[in-house]
Write a protein that holds these residues in place. Structure first.
Motif, PDB file in Angstrom:
ATOM      1  N   ALA A   1     -28.369 -72.929  26.705  1.00  0.00           N
ATOM      2  CA  ALA A   1     -27.743 -72.259  27.855  1.00  0.00           C
ATOM      3  C   ALA A   1     -27.972 -70.750  27.833  1.00  0.00           C
ATOM      4  CB  ALA A   1     -26.242 -72.565  27.873  1.00  0.00           C
ATOM      5  N   GLY A   2     -28.592 -70.245  26.749  1.00  0.00           N
ATOM      6  CA  GLY A   2     -28.910 -68.820  26.704  1.00  0.00           C
ATOM      7  C   GLY A   2     -28.061 -68.011  25.741  1.00  0.00           C
ATOM      8  N   PHE A   3     -27.274 -68.702  24.889  1.00  0.00           N
ATOM      9  CA  PHE A   3     -26.416 -67.989  23.939  1.00  0.00           C
ATOM     10  C   PHE A   3     -27.116 -67.820  22.586  1.00  0.00           C
ATOM     11  CE2 PHE A   3     -23.312 -69.841  26.878  1.00  0.00           C
ATOM     12  CZ  PHE A   3     -22.509 -68.739  27.134  1.00  0.00           C
ATOM     13  N   ALA A   4     -26.763 -66.731  21.905  1.00  0.00           N
ATOM     14  CA  ALA A   4     -27.175 -66.523  20.513  1.00  0.00           C
ATOM     15  C   ALA A   4     -25.972 -66.839  19.621  1.00  0.00           C
ATOM     16  CB  ALA A   4     -27.631 -65.081  20.311  1.00  0.00           C
ATOM     17  N   ILE A   5     -26.177 -67.707  18.631  1.00  0.00           N
ATOM     18  CA  ILE A   5     -25.073 -68.102  17.755  1.00  0.00           C
ATOM     19  C   ILE A   5     -24.750 -66.953  16.800  1.00  0.00           C
ATOM     20  CG2 ILE A   5     -24.258 -69.814  16.073  1.00  0.00           C
ATOM     21  CD1 ILE A   5     -24.908 -70.933  18.913  1.00  0.00           C
ATOM     22  N   GLN A   6     -23.464 -66.632  16.694  1.00  0.00           N
ATOM     23  CA  GLN A   6     -23.026 -65.561  15.789  1.00  0.00           C
ATOM     24  C   GLN A   6     -22.335 -66.104  14.548  1.00  0.00           C
ATOM     25  OE1 GLN A   6     -24.054 -62.612  16.366  1.00  0.00           O
ATOM     26  NE2 GLN A   6     -24.730 -62.884  18.460  1.00  0.00           N
ATOM     27  N   ALA A   7     -21.557 -67.194  14.702  1.00  0.00           N
ATOM     28  CA  ALA A   7     -20.833 -67.726  13.547  1.00  0.00           C
ATOM     29  C   ALA A   7     -20.403 -69.154  13.815  1.00  0.00           C
ATOM     30  CB  ALA A   7     -19.607 -66.867  13.242  1.00  0.00           C
ATOM     31  N   GLU A   8     -20.287 -69.908  12.700  1.00  0.00           N
ATOM     32  CA  GLU A   8     -19.797 -71.288  12.758  1.00  0.00           C
ATOM     33  C   GLU A   8     -18.732 -71.431  11.677  1.00  0.00           C
ATOM     34  OE1 GLU A   8     -22.693 -74.000  11.332  1.00  0.00           O
ATOM     35  OE2 GLU A   8     -21.316 -75.681  11.261  1.00  0.00           O
ATOM     36  N   LEU A   9     -17.548 -71.908  12.058  1.00  0.00           N
ATOM     37  CA  LEU A   9     -16.461 -72.075  11.097  1.00  0.00           C
ATOM     38  C   LEU A   9     -15.985 -73.521  11.173  1.00  0.00           C
ATOM     39  CD1 LEU A   9     -14.222 -70.909   9.197  1.00  0.00           C
ATOM     40  CD2 LEU A   9     -12.929 -70.369  11.268  1.00  0.00           C
ATOM     41  N   VAL A  10     -16.037 -74.226  10.035  1.00  0.00           N
ATOM     42  CA  VAL A  10     -15.521 -75.599   9.992  1.00  0.00           C
ATOM     43  C   VAL A  10     -14.140 -75.559   9.347  1.00  0.00           C
ATOM     44  CG1 VAL A  10     -15.872 -77.939   9.146  1.00  0.00           C
ATOM     45  CG2 VAL A  10     -17.834 -76.574   9.901  1.00  0.00           C
ATOM     46  N   LEU A  11     -13.168 -76.143  10.022  1.00  0.00           N
ATOM     47  CA  LEU A  11     -11.784 -76.123   9.572  1.00  0.00           C
ATOM     48  C   LEU A  11     -11.478 -77.438   8.873  1.00  0.00           C
ATOM     49  CD1 LEU A  11     -10.531 -74.998  13.079  1.00  0.00           C
ATOM     50  CD2 LEU A  11     -10.613 -73.500  11.083  1.00  0.00           C
ATOM     51  N   ARG A  12     -10.894 -77.360   7.709  1.00  0.00           N
ATOM     52  CA  ARG A  12     -10.510 -78.560   6.949  1.00  0.00           C
ATOM     53  C   ARG A  12     -11.634 -79.590   6.912  1.00  0.00           C
ATOM     54  NH1 ARG A  12      -4.449 -79.064   9.422  1.00  0.00           N
ATOM     55  NH2 ARG A  12      -3.555 -77.323   8.284  1.00  0.00           N
ATOM     56  N   PRO A  13     -12.760 -79.220   6.307  1.00  0.00           N
ATOM     57  CA  PRO A  13     -13.928 -80.110   6.340  1.00  0.00           C
ATOM     58  C   PRO A  13     -13.707 -81.454   5.666  1.00  0.00           C
ATOM     59  CG  PRO A  13     -14.288 -78.221   4.887  1.00  0.00           C
ATOM     60  CD  PRO A  13     -13.033 -77.950   5.620  1.00  0.00           C
ATOM     61  N   ASP A  14     -12.670 -81.574   4.804  1.00  0.00           N
ATOM     62  CA  ASP A  14     -12.426 -82.856   4.139  1.00  0.00           C
ATOM     63  C   ASP A  14     -11.491 -83.764   4.938  1.00  0.00           C
ATOM     64  OD1 ASP A  14     -14.084 -82.127   2.061  1.00  0.00           O
ATOM     65  OD2 ASP A  14     -12.454 -81.192   0.927  1.00  0.00           O
ATOM     66  N   ASP A  15     -10.955 -83.289   6.064  1.00  0.00           N
ATOM     67  CA  ASP A  15     -10.116 -84.149   6.905  1.00  0.00           C
ATOM     68  C   ASP A  15     -10.957 -85.252   7.552  1.00  0.00           C
ATOM     69  OD1 ASP A  15      -7.984 -82.569   6.314  1.00  0.00           O
ATOM     70  OD2 ASP A  15      -7.571 -81.947   8.388  1.00  0.00           O
ATOM     71  N   ASP A  16     -10.290 -86.293   8.027  1.00  0.00           N
ATOM     72  CA  ASP A  16     -11.000 -87.357   8.750  1.00  0.00           C
ATOM     73  C   ASP A  16     -11.677 -86.800   9.995  1.00  0.00           C
ATOM     74  OD1 ASP A  16     -10.235 -89.202   6.909  1.00  0.00           O
ATOM     75  OD2 ASP A  16      -8.537 -89.980   8.080  1.00  0.00           O
ATOM     76  N   VAL A  17     -10.970 -85.925  10.684  1.00  0.00           N
ATOM     77  CA  VAL A  17     -11.549 -85.299  11.881  1.00  0.00           C
ATOM     78  C   VAL A  17     -11.394 -83.785  11.744  1.00  0.00           C
ATOM     79  CG1 VAL A  17     -11.597 -85.206  14.395  1.00  0.00           C
ATOM     80  CG2 VAL A  17     -10.853 -87.303  13.256  1.00  0.00           C
ATOM     81  N   PRO A  18     -12.371 -83.130  11.115  1.00  0.00           N
ATOM     82  CA  PRO A  18     -12.275 -81.671  10.987  1.00  0.00           C
ATOM     83  C   PRO A  18     -12.379 -80.999  12.361  1.00  0.00           C
ATOM     84  CG  PRO A  18     -13.976 -82.595   9.530  1.00  0.00           C
ATOM     85  CD  PRO A  18     -13.580 -83.670  10.485  1.00  0.00           C
ATOM     86  N   GLY A  19     -12.039 -79.729  12.382  1.00  0.00           N
ATOM     87  CA  GLY A  19     -12.273 -78.925  13.586  1.00  0.00           C
ATOM     88  C   GLY A  19     -13.424 -77.971  13.328  1.00  0.00           C
ATOM     89  N   ALA A  20     -13.988 -77.450  14.382  1.00  0.00           N
ATOM     90  CA  ALA A  20     -15.007 -76.412  14.227  1.00  0.00           C
ATOM     91  C   ALA A  20     -14.857 -75.402  15.353  1.00  0.00           C
ATOM     92  CB  ALA A  20     -16.419 -77.000  14.244  1.00  0.00           C
TER      93      ALA A  20
END
Ligand SMILES: C[S@@+](CC[C@H](N)C(=O)[O-])C[C@H]1O[C@@H](n2cnc3c(N)ncnc32)[C@H](O)[C@@H]1O
Length: 213
Positions: A186-205
């Protein structure tokens, strides 16, 4: 509104708006990494010159409120009129309006940031590129977008809301790499990726990206 997913999502959040609002009350107080992502986003908005920021799929409006308290001129948009009514009730003085992220009622390059926290989760794959193209269209060049979502694969159907109301809504889990690819396309440059609680069944990002300058 020709697609069934949009009318189903709107009707479901209308039916369960009070239940959802109670479910997430105080959520940010318990989520330091989400608050940190919003602080970085607020700084990026300021660095890019500031201005109005759209909280798209704002739900009951607590993220809009948090951004306002951080000095960001945030307003909320949501598909569900009942959700917008709750946001207006809980945060008088802030601006909330009914709108659809697939066709935002905002002029080109008119906002200084877009937040979409766990709202694109209801958008089916085929419609995500169009949504991210809308975010890019309304953003001023060089402005940030912050997208939060459930990490995983596949789609979960929910038929009962938090209050027991009958609802019918799909929630799509995604790998961060896929969301980042859609953002890049879509034309965006990625600046950062944060994964929340990666060991949970359904983590967030949470992914922070910026529109092209
Ligand atoms: C899981 S809730 C997230 C609400 C809030 N952002 C939060 O983090 O708690 C998803 C919200 O997205 C909204 N939504 C879903 N599809 C939308 C669309 N096409 N346009 C605008 N809002 C939408 C729903 O009405 C609902 O309020």
């Amino acid at each position: 509104m020709p697609d069934a997913w949009r009318s189903d999502t709107r009707d479901s959040y209308d039916a369960d708006a009070l239940g959802y609002a109670e479910q997430v009350r105080g959520l940010l107080d318990r989520m330091p990494y989400l608050r940190a992502s919003l602080a970085v986003f607020a700084e990026a908005v300021r660095d890019a010159g500031g201005g109005p920021v759209a909280d798209v799929g704002c739900g009951p409006g607590y993220v809009t409120r948090h951004l306002q308290d951080a000095g960001v001129d945030a307003f909320g948009i949501d598909l569900s009129p009942e959700m917008v009514a709750i946001a207006q009730r809980d945060h008088p003085g802030l601006r909330f309006e009914v709108g659809d992220m697939t066709d935002l009622d905002l002029a080109d390059h008119s906002v200084a940031g877009v937040v979409a926290f766990w709202s694109v989760i209801h958008v089916p794959d085929h419609a995500v590129p169009g949504v991210f193209a809308e975010f890019h269209r309304v953003l001023r060049p060089g402005s940030p977008v912050l997208v939060g979502f459930h990490v995983g694969d596949g789609t979960e159907h929910t038929a009962e809301g938090y209050t027991g109301a009958h609802i019918s809504v799909d929630t799509h889990r995604r790998q961060p790499s896929r969301v980042m690819d859609w953002l890049r396309q879509a034309g965006f440059a990625i600046q950062a990726e944060l994964v929340l609680r990666p060991d949970d069944d359904v983590p967030g990002a949470v992914i922070l990206a910026s529109s092209a300058t």
